[in-house]
Scaffold this motif. Sequence first.
Motif, PDB file in Angstrom:
ATOM      1  N   LEU A 147       0.820  -1.220   0.000  1.00 40.39           N
ATOM      2  CA  LEU A 147       0.000   0.000   0.000  1.00 40.39           C
ATOM      3  C   LEU A 147       0.846   1.259   0.000  1.00 40.39           C
ATOM      4  O   LEU A 147       0.545   2.227  -0.695  1.00 40.39           O
ATOM      5  N   ILE A 148       1.926   1.260   0.788  1.00 43.43           N
ATOM      6  CA  ILE A 148       2.748   2.463   0.867  1.00 43.43           C
ATOM      7  C   ILE A 148       3.485   2.714  -0.441  1.00 43.43           C
ATOM      8  O   ILE A 148       3.587   3.861  -0.913  1.00 43.43           O
ATOM      9  N   LEU A 149       3.989   1.656  -1.070  1.00 46.34           N
ATOM     10  CA  LEU A 149       4.716   1.816  -2.332  1.00 46.34           C
ATOM     11  C   LEU A 149       3.760   2.198  -3.462  1.00 46.34           C
ATOM     12  O   LEU A 149       4.103   3.001  -4.341  1.00 46.34           O
ATOM     13  N   HIS A 150       2.553   1.655  -3.430  1.00 44.19           N
ATOM     14  CA  HIS A 150       1.560   2.024  -4.444  1.00 44.19           C
ATOM     15  C   HIS A 150       1.187   3.507  -4.302  1.00 44.19           C
ATOM     16  O   HIS A 150       1.048   4.212  -5.308  1.00 44.19           O
ATOM     17  N   GLY A 151       1.041   3.970  -3.060  1.00 45.28           N
ATOM     18  CA  GLY A 151       0.723   5.373  -2.839  1.00 45.28           C
ATOM     19  C   GLY A 151       1.866   6.303  -3.174  1.00 45.28           C
ATOM     20  O   GLY A 151       1.663   7.430  -3.641  1.00 45.28           O
ATOM     21  N   ARG A 152       3.077   5.845  -2.965  1.00 43.50           N
ATOM     22  CA  ARG A 152       4.257   6.681  -3.216  1.00 43.50           C
ATOM     23  C   ARG A 152       4.538   6.854  -4.707  1.00 43.50           C
ATOM     24  O   ARG A 152       4.934   7.927  -5.153  1.00 43.50           O
ATOM     25  N   TYR A 153       4.297   5.785  -5.493  1.00 44.80           N
ATOM     26  CA  TYR A 153       4.716   5.824  -6.892  1.00 44.80           C
ATOM     27  C   TYR A 153       3.580   5.821  -7.911  1.00 44.80           C
ATOM     28  O   TYR A 153       3.791   6.202  -9.053  1.00 44.80           O
ATOM     29  N   VAL A 154       2.399   5.394  -7.525  1.00 42.44           N
ATOM     30  CA  VAL A 154       1.296   5.339  -8.484  1.00 42.44           C
ATOM     31  C   VAL A 154       0.123   6.220  -8.046  1.00 42.44           C
ATOM     32  O   VAL A 154      -0.273   7.149  -8.752  1.00 42.44           O
ATOM     33  N   CYS A 155      -0.421   5.934  -6.872  1.00 35.24           N
ATOM     34  CA  CYS A 155      -1.583   6.695  -6.371  1.00 35.24           C
ATOM     35  C   CYS A 155      -1.108   7.929  -5.618  1.00 35.24           C
ATOM     36  O   CYS A 155      -1.356   8.093  -4.424  1.00 35.24           O
ATOM     37  N   THR A 156      -0.415   8.804  -6.345  1.00 36.29           N
ATOM     38  CA  THR A 156       0.182   9.993  -5.745  1.00 36.29           C
ATOM     39  C   THR A 156      -0.884  11.020  -5.373  1.00 36.29           C
ATOM     40  O   THR A 156      -2.010  10.960  -5.856  1.00 36.29           O
ATOM     41  N   ALA A 157      -0.487  11.963  -4.530  1.00 33.56           N
ATOM     42  CA  ALA A 157      -1.459  12.896  -3.952  1.00 33.56           C
ATOM     43  C   ALA A 157      -2.149  13.775  -4.991  1.00 33.56           C
ATOM     44  O   ALA A 157      -3.375  13.841  -5.039  1.00 33.56           O
ATOM     45  N   ARG A 158      -1.398  14.461  -5.822  1.00 31.09           N
ATOM     46  CA  ARG A 158      -2.003  15.447  -6.732  1.00 31.09           C
ATOM     47  C   ARG A 158      -2.504  14.834  -8.031  1.00 31.09           C
ATOM     48  O   ARG A 158      -3.624  15.086  -8.461  1.00 31.09           O
ATOM     49  N   LYS A 159      -1.665  14.062  -8.696  1.00 37.01           N
ATOM     50  CA  LYS A 159      -2.062  13.475  -9.970  1.00 37.01           C
ATOM     51  C   LYS A 159      -1.778  11.976  -9.963  1.00 37.01           C
ATOM     52  O   LYS A 159      -0.726  11.536 -10.429  1.00 37.01           O
ATOM     53  N   PRO A 160      -2.711  11.199  -9.443  1.00 33.09           N
ATOM     54  CA  PRO A 160      -2.498   9.751  -9.432  1.00 33.09           C
ATOM     55  C   PRO A 160      -2.363   9.212 -10.857  1.00 33.09           C
ATOM     56  O   PRO A 160      -3.035   9.684 -11.774  1.00 33.09           O
ATOM     57  N   LYS A 161      -1.489   8.233 -11.037  1.00 30.78           N
ATOM     58  CA  LYS A 161      -1.239   7.662 -12.365  1.00 30.78           C
ATOM     59  C   LYS A 161      -2.244   6.533 -12.630  1.00 30.78           C
ATOM     60  O   LYS A 161      -1.870   5.363 -12.762  1.00 30.78           O
ATOM     61  N   CYS A 162      -3.487   6.916 -12.724  1.00 36.98           N
ATOM     62  CA  CYS A 162      -4.569   5.940 -12.852  1.00 36.98           C
ATOM     63  C   CYS A 162      -4.432   5.086 -14.105  1.00 36.98           C
ATOM     64  O   CYS A 162      -4.848   3.929 -14.117  1.00 36.98           O
ATOM     65  N   TRP A 163      -3.860   5.656 -15.173  1.00 38.07           N
ATOM     66  CA  TRP A 163      -3.692   4.914 -16.424  1.00 38.07           C
ATOM     67  C   TRP A 163      -2.633   3.807 -16.304  1.00 38.07           C
ATOM     68  O   TRP A 163      -2.568   2.911 -17.121  1.00 38.07           O
ATOM     69  N   ASP A 164      -1.825   3.883 -15.268  1.00 40.20           N
ATOM     70  CA  ASP A 164      -0.748   2.905 -15.074  1.00 40.20           C
ATOM     71  C   ASP A 164      -0.948   2.135 -13.765  1.00 40.20           C
ATOM     72  O   ASP A 164      -0.001   1.660 -13.165  1.00 40.20           O
ATOM     73  N   CYS A 165      -2.203   2.022 -13.332  1.00 39.37           N
ATOM     74  CA  CYS A 165      -2.531   1.430 -12.036  1.00 39.37           C
ATOM     75  C   CYS A 165      -3.097   0.026 -12.214  1.00 39.37           C
ATOM     76  O   CYS A 165      -4.047  -0.174 -12.985  1.00 39.37           O
ATOM     77  N   VAL A 166      -2.545  -0.935 -11.483  1.00 39.94           N
ATOM     78  CA  VAL A 166      -2.975  -2.335 -11.619  1.00 39.94           C
ATOM     79  C   VAL A 166      -4.294  -2.622 -10.911  1.00 39.94           C
ATOM     80  O   VAL A 166      -4.861  -3.703 -11.068  1.00 39.94           O
ATOM     81  N   ILE A 167      -4.774  -1.646 -10.138  1.00 40.69           N
ATOM     82  CA  ILE A 167      -6.048  -1.856  -9.449  1.00 40.69           C
ATOM     83  C   ILE A 167      -7.093  -0.820  -9.859  1.00 40.69           C
ATOM     84  O   ILE A 167      -8.077  -0.602  -9.164  1.00 40.69           O
ATOM     85  N   ALA A 168      -6.881  -0.174 -10.997  1.00 43.14           N
ATOM     86  CA  ALA A 168      -7.796   0.883 -11.462  1.00 43.14           C
ATOM     87  C   ALA A 168      -9.214   0.375 -11.661  1.00 43.14           C
ATOM     88  O   ALA A 168     -10.184   1.096 -11.427  1.00 43.14           O
ATOM     89  N   ASP A 169      -9.353  -0.882 -12.082  1.00 42.95           N
ATOM     90  CA  ASP A 169     -10.688  -1.428 -12.332  1.00 42.95           C
ATOM     91  C   ASP A 169     -11.435  -1.738 -11.043  1.00 42.95           C
ATOM     92  O   ASP A 169     -12.660  -1.874 -11.042  1.00 42.95           O
ATOM     93  N   ILE A 170     -10.706  -1.813  -9.938  1.00 44.79           N
ATOM     94  CA  ILE A 170     -11.312  -2.105  -8.637  1.00 44.79           C
ATOM     95  C   ILE A 170     -11.550  -0.821  -7.843  1.00 44.79           C
ATOM     96  O   ILE A 170     -12.527  -0.696  -7.110  1.00 44.79           O
ATOM     97  N   CYS A 171     -10.652   0.130  -8.022  1.00 41.87           N
ATOM     98  CA  CYS A 171     -10.655   1.380  -7.245  1.00 41.87           C
ATOM     99  C   CYS A 171     -11.946   2.174  -7.434  1.00 41.87           C
ATOM    100  O   CYS A 171     -12.463   2.297  -8.547  1.00 41.87           O
ATOM    101  N   LYS A 172     -12.465   2.745  -6.341  1.00 45.41           N
ATOM    102  CA  LYS A 172     -13.710   3.520  -6.381  1.00 45.41           C
ATOM    103  C   LYS A 172     -13.485   5.022  -6.544  1.00 45.41           C
ATOM    104  O   LYS A 172     -14.436   5.798  -6.487  1.00 45.41           O
ATOM    105  N   PHE A 173     -12.228   5.435  -6.755  1.00 46.07           N
ATOM    106  CA  PHE A 173     -11.917   6.855  -6.951  1.00 46.07           C
ATOM    107  C   PHE A 173     -12.574   7.336  -8.242  1.00 46.07           C
ATOM    108  O   PHE A 173     -12.344   6.791  -9.321  1.00 46.07           O
TER     109      PHE A 173
END
Length: 246
Positions: free
Chosen positions: A199-225
């Motif tokens: 979770l911490i590594l995903h938040g640090r490198y993919v699900c970042t605070a300002r501009k999450p890299k949703c297009w490069d996220c392995v859980i984008a289809d599950i995420c409710k954001f």
Amino acid sequence: MTKTPAKPAPKKRKKRAAPTLGPEKTARLFAALAEDRPAPKTELEYHNPYTLVVAVALSAQATDVGVNKATKKLFKVADTPEKMLELGEEGVAEHIKTIGLWRNKAKNVIALSQLLVDEYGGKVPETREELTKLPGVGRKTANVVLNEAFGHETIAVDTHIFRVSNRTGLAPGKTPDEVEAQLERVTPDEFRKGAHHWLILHGRYVCTARKPKCWDCVIADICKFKDKTPDPARKAKTSDLGPKGP
């Protein structure tokens, strides 16, 4: 003249926490993160449980990269509580001046080292209760040490884990303690050991605070954001096509 009674102020509706994902999606989420990072570990550099305690304590309001730069030389001369006490507060301070709050942190490093020598024979205790007695060591630091150094299935909720847990709907909560309790409840047994790191590594490198890299996220289809960030490459490619029509 009769005064019209004032209308009572409308009651503020309490914001409800986002619903959790449910067992099936939660398991899929962790499975995807585990496949993406098969061997997760802390990015703080340390030699033993003691240097891990010091490194994590120093990392408050500082980056892991910054802490590693400071501790690289520090741990070469002081990798035990006894050696750290010989170095002294001023000596510690000289090594960590590049880290935020370095004066107070130097005091805490010496104080926790003294306590370890006086009460634990120089060894790092293996319970959260004892760890949080050390100066500068809170629940989050204790959980990191228990997980990384001793293999306990603990989850230390920092800003990254707090963000990912709320955005995805995995473990929503208003405080780190609420999120930790939720994660303890919903995380499947087979993922509990690595959950903190994934979770911490995903938040640090993919699900970042300002501009999450949703297009490069392995859980984008599950995420409710809801406000998922579009792929900038696709956006640029579309703009290159020019205006539609004749």
